[in-house]
Structures are given as C-alpha cells and as structure tokens.
Design an enzyme around this catalytic site. Sequence first.
Site, PDB file in Angstrom:
ATOM      1  N   GLY A  88      -2.833   9.911  -4.036  1.00  0.00           N
ATOM      2  CA  GLY A  88      -3.989   9.591  -4.867  1.00  0.00           C
ATOM      3  C   GLY A  88      -3.648   9.646  -6.335  1.00  0.00           C
ATOM      4  N   ASN A  89      -4.232   8.738  -7.107  1.00  0.00           N
ATOM      5  CA  ASN A  89      -3.947   8.700  -8.538  1.00  0.00           C
ATOM      6  C   ASN A  89      -5.061   7.988  -9.285  1.00  0.00           C
ATOM      7  OD1 ASN A  89      -2.985   5.804  -8.023  1.00  0.00           O
ATOM      8  ND2 ASN A  89      -1.432   7.006  -6.944  1.00  0.00           N
ATOM      9  N   SER A 142       4.617  10.248 -10.620  1.00  0.00           N
ATOM     10  CA  SER A 142       4.854  10.112  -9.184  1.00  0.00           C
ATOM     11  C   SER A 142       5.214  11.449  -8.540  1.00  0.00           C
ATOM     12  CB  SER A 142       6.000   9.115  -8.962  1.00  0.00           C
ATOM     13  OG  SER A 142       6.271   8.972  -7.593  1.00  0.00           O
ATOM     14  N   SER A 182       3.447   6.878 -11.272  1.00  0.00           N
ATOM     15  CA  SER A 182       3.023   6.773  -9.879  1.00  0.00           C
ATOM     16  C   SER A 182       3.626   5.547  -9.201  1.00  0.00           C
ATOM     17  CB  SER A 182       1.492   6.657  -9.843  1.00  0.00           C
ATOM     18  OG  SER A 182       1.069   6.167  -8.590  1.00  0.00           O
ATOM     19  N   SER A 183       3.963   5.690  -7.931  1.00  0.00           N
ATOM     20  CA  SER A 183       4.531   4.560  -7.194  1.00  0.00           C
ATOM     21  C   SER A 183       3.506   3.434  -7.036  1.00  0.00           C
ATOM     22  CB  SER A 183       5.029   5.021  -5.828  1.00  0.00           C
ATOM     23  OG  SER A 183       3.963   5.562  -5.086  1.00  0.00           O
ATOM     24  N   HIS A 199      -6.297   7.878  -0.374  1.00  0.00           N
ATOM     25  CA  HIS A 199      -6.286   7.670   1.076  1.00  0.00           C
ATOM     26  C   HIS A 199      -7.409   8.494   1.695  1.00  0.00           C
ATOM     27  CE1 HIS A 199      -1.652   6.996   0.628  1.00  0.00           C
ATOM     28  NE2 HIS A 199      -2.333   5.935   0.242  1.00  0.00           N
ATOM     29  N   ASP A 259     -27.358   1.238  -4.046  1.00  0.00           N
ATOM     30  CA  ASP A 259     -27.343   1.623  -5.459  1.00  0.00           C
ATOM     31  C   ASP A 259     -25.972   1.378  -6.096  1.00  0.00           C
ATOM     32  OD1 ASP A 259     -29.951   2.580  -5.266  1.00  0.00           O
ATOM     33  OD2 ASP A 259     -29.372   4.690  -5.168  1.00  0.00           O
ATOM     34  N   HIS A 281      -4.331   1.020   4.780  1.00  0.00           N
ATOM     35  CA  HIS A 281      -3.740   1.695   3.634  1.00  0.00           C
ATOM     36  C   HIS A 281      -4.679   2.736   3.017  1.00  0.00           C
ATOM     37  CE1 HIS A 281      -1.623   1.202  -0.553  1.00  0.00           C
ATOM     38  NE2 HIS A 281      -1.841   2.442  -0.237  1.00  0.00           N
ATOM     39  N   TYR A 317     -30.765   4.129 -13.801  1.00  0.00           N
ATOM     40  CA  TYR A 317     -30.363   5.488 -13.431  1.00  0.00           C
ATOM     41  C   TYR A 317     -29.610   6.212 -14.565  1.00  0.00           C
ATOM     42  CZ  TYR A 317     -28.315   9.267 -10.709  1.00  0.00           C
ATOM     43  OH  TYR A 317     -27.935  10.497 -10.239  1.00  0.00           O
TER      44      TYR A 317
END
Lengths: 219, 219, 219, 219
Positions: free
Chosen positions: C30-31, C47, C76-77, C99, C122, C162, C216
């Site tokens: 995650g990034n 990474s 990051s990859s 993910h 929403d 993925h 909102y």
Amino acid sequence: MSISVKQLREDLVGLHDQLIRWGLVVWTAGNVSARVPGEDLFVIKPSGVSYDDLTPESMVVCDLDGNLVEGDLSPSSDTAAHAYVYRAMPEVGGVVHTHSTYATAWSARGEAIPCVLTAMADEFGGEIPVGPFALIGNDDIGQGIVATLSGHRSPAVLMRNHGVFTIGKSARAAVKAAVMCEDVARTVHIARSLGPLIPIEQSDVDKLYDRYQNVYGQR
Amino acid sequence: MSISVKQLREDLVGLHDQLIRWGLVVWTAGNVSARVPGEDLFVIKPSGVSYDDLTPESMVVCDLDGNLVEGDLSPSSDTAAHAYVYRAMPEVGGVVHTHSTYATAWSARGEAIPCVLTAMADEFGGEIPVGPFALIGNDDIGQGIVATLSGHRSPAVLMRNHGVFTIGKSARAAVKAAVMCEDVARTVHIARSLGPLIPIEQSDVDKLYDRYQNVYGQR
Amino acid sequence: MSISVKQLREDLVGLHDQLIRWGLVVWTAGNVSARVPGEDLFVIKPSGVSYDDLTPESMVVCDLDGNLVEGDLSPSSDTAAHAYVYRAMPEVGGVVHTHSTYATAWSARGEAIPCVLTAMADEFGGEIPVGPFALIGNDDIGQGIVATLSGHRSPAVLMRNHGVFTIGKSARAAVKAAVMCEDVARTVHIARSLGPLIPIEQSDVDKLYDRYQNVYGQR
Amino acid sequence: MSISVKQLREDLVGLHDQLIRWGLVVWTAGNVSARVPGEDLFVIKPSGVSYDDLTPESMVVCDLDGNLVEGDLSPSSDTAAHAYVYRAMPEVGGVVHTHSTYATAWSARGEAIPCVLTAMADEFGGEIPVGPFALIGNDDIGQGIVATLSGHRSPAVLMRNHGVFTIGKSARAAVKAAVMCEDVARTVHIARSLGPLIPIEQSDVDKLYDRYQNVYGQR
C-alpha cells in the site's frame, strides 16, 4: 479482607482485560470469577459496569449460593450460574462467561464444534459440546453447564442460543479456555464455509490431548 | 452556555470514541446526539469532522427543527433525522446513527434480524426491524425511524440500504443499543451462514426482556 | 526543498497511518502519493519500508515520468502507475494503492461492487468498476486505471486480481476514497452472502451523489 | 553469550510483536526462531509464555537437535520442527509457526490456496501448498515441512489440520511470509465465498515472481 481475596480482585481486573484484548466481549457483556481457595466464596465482576471502570475494589465477593458477602455493587447477573458450578464441581477454581461471536454463532444453531484442528485436540480433547437452552433467574443455566461438562474433556460449553461458559483450575485457565474456544470456533466456521472438513482420527485426538495436558508449557 | 450543555458536549466526545472503539464507524461516518434536558435543544456532532478532531467545543447545538443555535461548524448532515425523532418522541434523550457493517448488511437485503440470542431478547425484546428506504434532505428518514420504532420494543431500526438508527433514554443508552445491535447483527449473520437457526420461543423472549429491563445492572 | 514539498512529506506520514488505522494494509503493502502543486512532481512512499519507519525525510519525490528527483531511497514499486495517472489526469492531486481485503476479493472475481448503499451512492455515485488485469513494469497498470476512471464518477477502481487504486483532488481525498471503498466492499460482500440485495434506483443514486458532492461537510 | 545471540534475542521480541500486531496469534500460540549465523544453534520462544512477558532474556538457545543449550525456560513445544528444518535446509535463517485463522482454515480442508492475486504471485510464486497431517513429538512435522517446501517457490506450508509454517533467509523474512500468507489466505477465502475466481496465467505468475524477488524494496 484476606490477602487471598485481595489478590484475586487484582487478578480479575487483568483477566477481564484479556477478554477485551482478544475480542471476546463488547460493552459490559462477559464476566470472570475466581474461587477463594479454602473458603466457600468466590470473587466476581459487578453487574453492568464498563470494563474501563473495573477496579480491584469494584469486584464483589459472593458465597456459594450467590449471595453478596462483600462489595458495594450488585454482583454480575450471571452470578447464580457461577455459584452453581462452584458448588457442583469442587475442582473448578475459575469460571468465565462470554457471548464471543463465533462460539455464540455455533450455539444459535445448537451445533457442537467438531474437532478438526490439532490445537482443538490439545485444549479441548475433542468437540466443544452444546448445553441446553436455559433461562436466567434460577439454577437452570448452572445445571446445564454442569450436566454438559461433568466427565467431559472440554472446559467449554456452548449454551444454546446464549453463549459460552468455560471452567478451569484457575480463573486464568478458564480465560485461556474462553480465548481458545473463540479462536477454534472462528477457524472451524471459516474452514467449513468453503467445503467439507477433514476429521482427525480419534486415536490422534487422544494422543494430542494427553501430550498437551501433561507436557506443554513450563514445568 | 448552561452547565448542562457543557456536560453534554463533553459526554459526546467520549461517546463518539465508543463508536470507534467498538468498530461501528470509519472516517467521519456516524454521529451521536443528546437532548438538552428541559429545553427544546439537542447537541450533535459537526458534519464531516474526523473523530480525532472532535472536541467539546466542536460539538454544535440545534433546536428541534434542526437549526443551528450554537457552534462554529455546520451540524451533521443527519441532523434533520435526529431533530425529527426528538420532536416526535419526547421520551428519547439520545440518538445514534451508524453504518456499522453487519447491521447495514441486513439493511441492504431489507431483512429484519431474527431474535435467536438471549442477549438480543434482553436488549431488543425481539427482532430488530427494518425501516423504509428514504432519501436525505427532508423529514423522510426521521419519519421512517419514528414510524418503525413507535410502539416497538427495539431501540434500533435498520433503515433500508442505509444503516442503523438507535434511540435511548440518554445518549449513552443509544450508543449501547448501537453497539449491541452490531454485535447481534454479526453473530446472527455468522450463525445463519452455516445453517438454520434455532428460534427462541416468544414466551421466553418476553421473560428475558422483562427481566433485563427491570433487574440488570446497578440499582 | 520548497515549503510545499516539506508539507506534503509530513502529510504523507499521517495519511499512511490512516491506511493502517482503518485496516487497509499489512506489512509494507500500500502507498499514497501527492502531486506537488504547480510543479511536474509528486511525493510518494519509498519501496519496501515498514510503516513504523516512515518519516517525512524517507518520502521520495519523483517527476511525472516516475524518475527519482529527491530522496535517498528507491520510490515505491508502484510509482509508474501513480506517475501515469498524474500525467493523464491533471485534476488529480493524490493517488492511493492498497490490497485491502474485501475490495481485492471483488477484484479476484473480476466483479464490480453494485451500488446498494446510500453511503456508496454518496461517495462513488454508483458501482465501483473493475479495471483490466495488468502486469507491473510498464504503463499497463496506469493505463488501466485511467481508462477505467476517466469520465466515471467513482474515484476507485478494482484492478483485476490485484487490488484498489483511488484518486482524489488531494491525497487526503484519495485516502478517504480508499477507506470508503473497503468499507462498502465489506458491507456489500457480507450482505450478499446471505441472499439477494435490494438495488437503489438510479434516480435516487443520482440525487444522493449530487447532494453529497455539493452539500456534505464544512463549507 | 556472543553478540550475535544477544541481538537475535532482541530481534525475536520485536518479531513476536509483529505476530500480535497483524493478528496471527492468540494467547501463547505461535513462535518465531532464528538460526545463529555460523553456529549449529538457533534461538526460539520459550514454551507457554505470554507475549506480554517475552523479553530478550526469556528466549532460549537450542542446538540443531532441539536440545536446550542456553536459557532458564523450556523451549517451545514446536522446537523439534524448527530444528529439523534448520538441519535439512541450510539456506534457512528463520522459521515461523502460527495457527493464523484463514490459513489454518484452508489446512482443515486440506486445500492449497490458489494463486489468484498478484501479491501472491510476488511473494509465493504460485499456490501455497498443503503438507501432511503429522503428530507432535518426533520429526514428523519437520519432515512434512521440508518435504513440501524443498524445491517449492512458496516459503509457506499449510500443515493439514494444524496451521502454518514459514521459512526465510532471516527470521524477519519468515515473519513477513507468515503475515502475507494469512493476508492472501483471507482475501482468497473471501473472494471465493461469492463465486468462482479468475486464475492468473502461469506465465504471468512467473513474471511477477521473478520481478518481485529481484527488484522490489531497497537495494
């Protein structure tokens, strides 16, 4: 107050924290009690008090008929069930009650948890059994627990449409049984939701149970 | 600012923390309000503010038409629904709204949660009902809540394709109902996913509900 | 280093914490990235670095071709995918990749998440779409994201087999979309696992989306 | 005590914390060990000790036959399995054992986890295989692990009706494999529970695995 009761009051705070830590309870549901060694007394959580507000002083002491002996608050509404177990099973030093999610889900179908994990054979020595449906307010729940667990290897019983009661030589052992009960209830539920489970042969269950009860941990 | 409003602002911070603690909300979804005793006012969460940033001062005060009376921020976008409930149900002292996962899942199928757990009989006195689909922006949601809960034992309603509203004598009681609603929604969902559930007889539900409402907790 | 980049580096530490807090990532997966306003640059996670070890200084700056411009660590990859989105969608100020469990589960079946919750109408304005299967190492992932999200209301795409990419006007908005995507992916999954879902009419989805995007939160 | 052992004892405390942090273990279940570089020794968790009570000093050192060499406590009851792996696989520097929920659920059906996620292709290079049912108490578990993982890309094996063992060049790498194993076990379980999964072509799995093993992270 004897030293022993003082220590048990402190222990119970830490053991209720374990119910929270392992996700077995919400709000004020769930309770742990501990028999006072050598006396016809046990210490138990007060009724309807938040886990954050539990202190050693807030715990209450009852006799084995469930009458309040010491403490400012009303005892847990499950006190009669704890008391019945202590009266009927002298080897029991601790009792735990929770509505932990997966174990309670098995109880709502009235279905025992089959022994398909080595960790379950270790701790429970076979399936985790279902006890009868029983209303609160008299000895029905206590009788159901004792009738189901007497002579059974499992320290845990799934009371039908209700939740879990566990017993142990100590309150800590009963808490461990409650934690492991929810863990295997969850794993076996998830396993079965995608297909049939592979059983473990009874002779292997017996070997695992015997070894774990006699060898595991620090001597 | 009256003492009472000051206290309610502080209480609401702690009660929103409970929504986080028991996993009922993500990000800024979910809100708690409390009626100001003796006045036609209630205190509620501001709109779109992170739980980490909630302070007593950030809470806002509205009249029973949902108009902002005190506070620097816009009130929750659900304010009209809270206001309608306070207008229509004078016995209600607190209202909670969440999109808690399992309860909302039942609402997306438009299905009431059947009463198959003693803890559910205790708190809800039977099934947790489904309310109508309603759009935000007028009194439709409030009317749906009130129409469903008026004369019903359950303090929780599953608004269709939306989420949960709960009511209580106090904001804390409404939060408790929201916590218990998600707990039983989850347990009953999991139970039913592996087979049929065993119902609890209505007479037993009645006995459990009566006892819990009148005996449980500290006097 | 401009002030702006310094601020974005700090913001990204807090935003990665949100991925952890809401359970969207494990280990180093995650990034989050943020475009540098007014420059052809963006800031992104390095990474394979643990979330505990992320500091403002550890974040790296890349140009819009994904080349490292500033920082001691490899980016990051997933940098090429982020870069492609910034090149193709000038209105995007932040990109998130996770993910997260339930959203990724939908992607493994190649199935869009149907819009059956008002909270989903929403935030996403309809279903959350599936993007193509694409290997890492060139612009395939970026192209799949852009092709799926261009002209679509949803700020989230489920890349097949993925995981999730989300976009937003800011990195914070993209993180919010990632949090809400997992929340609705989970709720809709659970809802559908026990029976058919009730759809929300398209005209109601449109009304909800329009209101949420324009009314909102705090003005 | 050599510096190296001292460092490994400290590292193991932090790595056991990771098992808790990512939800892989309850109570005292689960253990991590690390080979002592250049010596026929490894460091491992003591048996039956709570995670809260783990300190560098409480860790124990064993030889490659699993005999206690240094430490005041009994080694983990899984020591024989760890020892067998270190004897048979000289490239292995760390071993982890857990009963993590979803991975163990696959093992209770005796079913390998199919490779339907790019993150799974990255870390495991294909499916996560099932090893044989084996009782504790001799080398059966160790043999089952080694027979399954030798020549296999996956650093994780699902021991039937039991749980997960993972290996790695270091204890940290083995912990990462255990975390990722549970993550993909959960995601693939959830995905499959609502319908058929889309497979990833073997040539794409190969490309992903090759790239991740050689390019990902900091050089």
